[in-house]
Design a protein around this motif. Structure first.
Motif, PDB file in Angstrom:
ATOM      1  N   GLU A  51       0.779  -1.229  -0.127  1.00  0.00           N
ATOM      2  CA  GLU A  51      -0.025   0.171   0.123  1.00  0.00           C
ATOM      3  C   GLU A  51       0.746   1.260   0.012  1.00  0.00           C
ATOM      4  OE1 GLU A  51      -3.034  -0.234   3.025  1.00  0.00           O
ATOM      5  OE2 GLU A  51      -3.129   1.808   3.172  1.00  0.00           O
ATOM      6  N   HIS A  52       0.332   2.366  -0.569  1.00  0.00           N
ATOM      7  CA  HIS A  52       1.186   3.611  -0.459  1.00  0.00           C
ATOM      8  C   HIS A  52       0.472   4.673  -0.438  1.00  0.00           C
ATOM      9  CE1 HIS A  52       1.001   5.302  -4.513  1.00  0.00           C
ATOM     10  NE2 HIS A  52       0.374   4.332  -4.818  1.00  0.00           N
ATOM     11  N   TYR A  53       0.976   5.875  -0.325  1.00  0.00           N
ATOM     12  CA  TYR A  53       0.285   7.088  -0.007  1.00  0.00           C
ATOM     13  C   TYR A  53       0.265   8.063  -1.370  1.00  0.00           C
ATOM     14  CZ  TYR A  53      -0.449  11.974   2.494  1.00  0.00           C
ATOM     15  OH  TYR A  53      -1.137  12.889   2.916  1.00  0.00           O
ATOM     16  N   PRO A  54      -0.396   7.909  -2.184  1.00  0.00           N
ATOM     17  CA  PRO A  54      -0.622   8.650  -3.665  1.00  0.00           C
ATOM     18  C   PRO A  54      -0.296  10.205  -3.464  1.00  0.00           C
ATOM     19  CG  PRO A  54      -2.265   6.952  -3.776  1.00  0.00           C
ATOM     20  CD  PRO A  54      -1.982   6.939  -2.150  1.00  0.00           C
ATOM     21  N   GLY A  55       0.561  10.698  -4.013  1.00  0.00           N
ATOM     22  CA  GLY A  55       0.931  12.033  -3.813  1.00  0.00           C
ATOM     23  C   GLY A  55       2.212  12.357  -3.081  1.00  0.00           C
ATOM     24  N   MET A  56       1.925  11.837  -1.821  1.00  0.00           N
ATOM     25  CA  MET A  56       3.138  11.859  -0.990  1.00  0.00           C
ATOM     26  C   MET A  56       4.069  10.945  -1.389  1.00  0.00           C
ATOM     27  SD  MET A  56       3.866  11.669   3.251  1.00  0.00           S
ATOM     28  CE  MET A  56       5.462  11.581   3.694  1.00  0.00           C
ATOM     29  N   PHE A 122       5.289   3.598   2.161  1.00  0.00           N
ATOM     30  CA  PHE A 122       5.010   2.505   1.525  1.00  0.00           C
ATOM     31  C   PHE A 122       4.732   1.420   2.814  1.00  0.00           C
ATOM     32  CE2 PHE A 122       7.110   3.582  -2.286  1.00  0.00           C
ATOM     33  CZ  PHE A 122       6.281   3.488  -3.345  1.00  0.00           C
TER      34      PHE A 122
ATOM     35  N   PHE B   6      -3.696   5.086   6.796  1.00  0.00           N
ATOM     36  CA  PHE B   6      -3.196   4.030   5.926  1.00  0.00           C
ATOM     37  C   PHE B   6      -2.895   2.696   6.834  1.00  0.00           C
ATOM     38  CE2 PHE B   6      -2.131   7.808   3.655  1.00  0.00           C
ATOM     39  CZ  PHE B   6      -2.624   7.503   2.408  1.00  0.00           C
ATOM     40  N   GLN B  59       1.463  16.111   3.079  1.00  0.00           N
ATOM     41  CA  GLN B  59       2.407  15.222   2.460  1.00  0.00           C
ATOM     42  C   GLN B  59       4.009  15.618   2.760  1.00  0.00           C
ATOM     43  OE1 GLN B  59       1.232  15.089  -1.566  1.00  0.00           O
ATOM     44  NE2 GLN B  59      -0.598  14.245  -1.233  1.00  0.00           N
ATOM     45  N   THR B  81       7.554   0.908   5.455  1.00  0.00           N
ATOM     46  CA  THR B  81       8.061  -0.752   5.333  1.00  0.00           C
ATOM     47  C   THR B  81       8.452  -0.979   3.721  1.00  0.00           C
ATOM     48  OG1 THR B  81       6.005  -1.776   5.372  1.00  0.00           O
ATOM     49  CG2 THR B  81       7.344  -1.743   7.362  1.00  0.00           C
ATOM     50  N   GLY B  82       8.671   0.092   3.108  1.00  0.00           N
ATOM     51  CA  GLY B  82       8.628  -0.054   1.507  1.00  0.00           C
ATOM     52  C   GLY B  82      10.364  -0.644   1.307  1.00  0.00           C
TER      53      GLY B  82
END
Lengths: 153, 83
Positions: A51-56, A122, B6, B59, B81-82
């Motif tokens: 999962e991610h934070y679209p934009g950021m 992410f 999130f 952001q 955790t990417g």
């Protein structure tokens, strides 16, 4: 500087070629490819969802790439990061840096992946033995990122 | 302001985003967390352990003492955790 956040896979050869095509001042290109492992913490992983934070996400990867270009004499910086459902063996991320000389390229590439791991928004959800589990952040990742705060590059 | 959640924070709060109008005395990230915890038992539970809650204001990564005044988008999430 190129940053891509995408669901689809990427072609490592094509991505790396695009960094050096027609640029004859480049003497070295360093790259790192992150892959999905089938074992994590002793448990078998059948799949993973990122999962991610679209934009950021895009903004943060651009900040990291910019920081690398400020610290080292680089020609180009590339970050490609995938999201969505991935299986063991799938590519997750590609970081690359090119420069006239190898040291700048190699160090910048290590910096990119270390910083990305602690800064880019992410989150990994692993499917292990029928249960889904959010992956915990690792202290060793923080330590790896911290060493770039102590050295000027 | 828009508040986003999130990963497991989203699951525990039970929503990905909501619009909130915090009271005047909410100045910082820490203040906003305390305010959000009053919205429901799920919020209180999800935001209960601030050691594992990270925040971004418009952001950009933010610390508990950073201002949220005038912010249009505040996000809460676990450590990343990417990679």
């Amino acid at each position: 500087m190129t940053v891509k956040v995408q669901r689809e896979d990427f072609d490592i050869g094509a991505e790396l070629d695009s960094l050096t095509e027609g640029r004859h001042g480049v003497g070295g290109l360093a790259s790192f490819v992150g892959l999905v492992r089938d074992i994590h913490g002793g448990a078998e992983v059948s799949a993973m969802t990122l999962e991610h934070y679209p934009g950021m996400t895009e903004r943060e990867l651009e900040r990291i790439a910019t920081e690398a270009k400020e610290r080292w004499p680089l020609d180009e910086v590339l970050i490609v990061h995938r999201y969505g459902r991935l299986e063991p063996g799938d590519r997750i991320v590609l970081c690359a840096a090119s420069s006239a000389h190898r040291h700048a390229a190699l160090e910048a590439c290590a910096f990119l992946i270390d910083w990305l791991k602690t800064k880019a928004p992410f989150w990994k959800l692993e499917a292990t033995g029928g249960a889904d589990k959010w992956v915990d952040a690792r202290e060793s990742d923080d330590e790896a990122a911290k060493r770039w705060r102590e050295t000027s590059g | 302001m828009k508040v986003l959640y999130f990963a497991w924070l989203r699951e525990r709060v039970g929503m990905a985003e909501e619009t909130v109008t915090p009271p005047e005395d909410v100045a910082t990230v820490a203040d906003l967390i305390e305010h959000l915890k009053t919205r429901s038992p799920a919020h209180a539970e999800a935001l209960g352990d601030t050691r594992v809650v990270r925040c971004a204001v418009d952001q950009e990564h933010a610390q508990p003492g950073d201002s949220v005044r005038g912010a249009s988008e505040v996000a809460f999430f676990p450590p990343v955790t990417g990679g």
